[in-house]
Design an enzyme around this catalytic site. Structure first.
Site, PDB file in Angstrom:
ATOM      1  N   GLY A 147      37.800  75.110 -18.914  1.00 15.85           N
ATOM      2  CA  GLY A 147      37.688  75.386 -17.493  1.00 15.85           C
ATOM      3  C   GLY A 147      36.742  76.546 -17.240  1.00 15.85           C
ATOM      4  N   CYS A 148      36.332  76.701 -15.983  1.00 14.73           N
ATOM      5  CA  CYS A 148      35.373  77.747 -15.642  1.00 14.73           C
ATOM      6  C   CYS A 148      35.981  79.143 -15.783  1.00 14.73           C
ATOM      7  CB  CYS A 148      34.822  77.518 -14.236  1.00 14.73           C
ATOM      8  SG  CYS A 148      36.068  77.219 -12.961  1.00 14.73           S
ATOM      9  N   TYR A 149      37.143  79.361 -15.182  1.00 13.67           N
ATOM     10  CA  TYR A 149      37.813  80.655 -15.348  1.00 13.67           C
ATOM     11  C   TYR A 149      38.116  80.950 -16.818  1.00 13.67           C
ATOM     12  CZ  TYR A 149      38.968  81.176 -10.274  1.00 13.67           C
ATOM     13  OH  TYR A 149      38.939  81.341  -8.918  1.00 13.67           O
ATOM     14  N   ALA A 152      34.996  82.148 -18.802  1.00 12.63           N
ATOM     15  CA  ALA A 152      34.645  83.548 -18.544  1.00 12.63           C
ATOM     16  C   ALA A 152      35.660  84.497 -19.173  1.00 12.63           C
ATOM     17  CB  ALA A 152      34.546  83.786 -17.035  1.00 12.63           C
TER      18      ALA A 152
END
Length: 344
Positions: A147-149, A152
């Site tokens: 996922g994007c979160y 990061a």
């Protein structure tokens, strides 16, 4: 330059091509010398010209396939129209479709799933964070894109986890562009509701990405790490700006953690450590597959503050999918991927 000895093309079917990640993947694939976009699939837009589905692309330059219904994919697979399936469906939809049409999950030579359906390793999927699990991805036929979160967050905390620095629960806070919520209309992501302000949502441990962050950290650290998460929607189309705050098992100076992070990410094509005093910005990584990081310590060296910025649609989704495909196909990892952002 095309790598010697590698196969010339992978024939790609994009399932869920009408969403933001599907469109972003199509844009990147068309610019990639080794990826041939042969099938675009969307139940909602089946039968329509691809140019209507992908308004940012110029059909004069590339001949795009007409949009097909997902029901047609097994037949197209049997005909050899594609060998690689990239799933850009909402969470839960790929798992349901695979149960309904088992051949679609079984027969493609490669599958990259951008949803959360198999990020827990179910179904034989490998977790696709190249900076941490590169060797596993290179040997995999099924990859679950992070996922994007969590991408990061993992990149922000990875060196700390590997060094055994983490001395307690992690607190993660992040701003996200609205495209991270998907393309389906929703009141909370409408212009009137979001313009001019930012809003927290699903704070604590209820966000689905908390479990994914904890799984990654546990693998990297070799022991469980609890995570609390405070996601926020910001009035921007794309981008993630994340801060991870960690208690340290032993006090470290800012220079010590900066040196360790710089050493860990030396040679990583898509992670840039910023110089001391510089901090990540979403605009400078926009449309790139790069994550920018900066770290320091506070509270007498007992707390690590790690910050990150990436484009949620590229390094947080479609770009990382291309990065994983490059590894799966034995190609240079950075082949065909943008490292430069578009700040303006």
């Amino acid at each position: 330059m095309r790598p010697d000895g590698a196969r010339r093309h992978a024939r790609i079917a994009v399932l869920g091509a009408s969403g933001y990640t599907g469109q972003e993947f199509a844009r990147l694939a068309l610019a990639h010398p080794g990826l041939e976009l042969t099938v675009l699939s969307s139940r909602e837009h089946a039968g329509r010209p691809a140019a209507e589905l992908l308004p940012g692309l110029d059909p004069r330059i590339h001949t795009l396939p007409a949009v097909t219904d997902p029901a047609a994919l097994p037949g197209l697979l049997e005909q050899g129209a594609f060998d690689t399936l990239v799933c850009c469906l909402p969470h839960g939809a790929w798992r349901a479709l695979a149960a309904e049409v088992p051949a679609l999950a079984r027969l493609p030579q490669r599958i990259v799933d951008l949803s959360s359906d198999h990020r827990d390793g179910s179904g034989g999927y490998v977790y696709g964070l190249p900076e941490a699990f590169r060797a596993e991805i290179a040997d995999a036929a099924r990859v679950a894109n992070p996922g994007c979160y969590p991408t990061a967050a993992a990149l922000a905390m990875l060196p700390a986890a590997e060094h055994g620095w983490i001395g307690g629960p992690a607190m993660v806070s992040a701003l996200s562009g609205v495209s991270g919520a998907g393309r389906s209309p929703a009141l909370r992501t409408s212009f009137v509701e979001l313009d001019g302000g930012a809003a927290f949502y699903r704070v604590g441990v209820e966000h689905a990405h908390v479990a994914e962050m904890e799984r990654s950290l546990a693998r990297l650290a070799g022991s469980a790490v609890e995570v609390a998460f405070a996601p926020q929607l910001a009035p921007m189309a794309r981008g993630i700006l994340l801060t991870a705050t960690l208690p340290l098992a032993s006090a470290l100076t800012p220079l010590e953690v900066q040196a360790a992070y710089r050493e860990r990410y030396a040679g990583e094509p898509f992670v840039r450590m910023l110089d001391p005093g510089q901090w990540p910005e979403t605009r400078v990584v926009r449309a790139s597959n790069r994550c920018d990081l900066a770290v320091t310590t506070v509270h007498g060296g007992r707390t690590l503050v790690a910050t990150a910025a990436l484009d949620n649609l590229v390094k947080g989704a479609a770009g990382q999918a291309v990065q994983n495909l490059n590894l799966m196909l034995g190609w240079p990892e950075n082949w065909g991927l943008p490292a430069h952002g578009t700040p303006w």
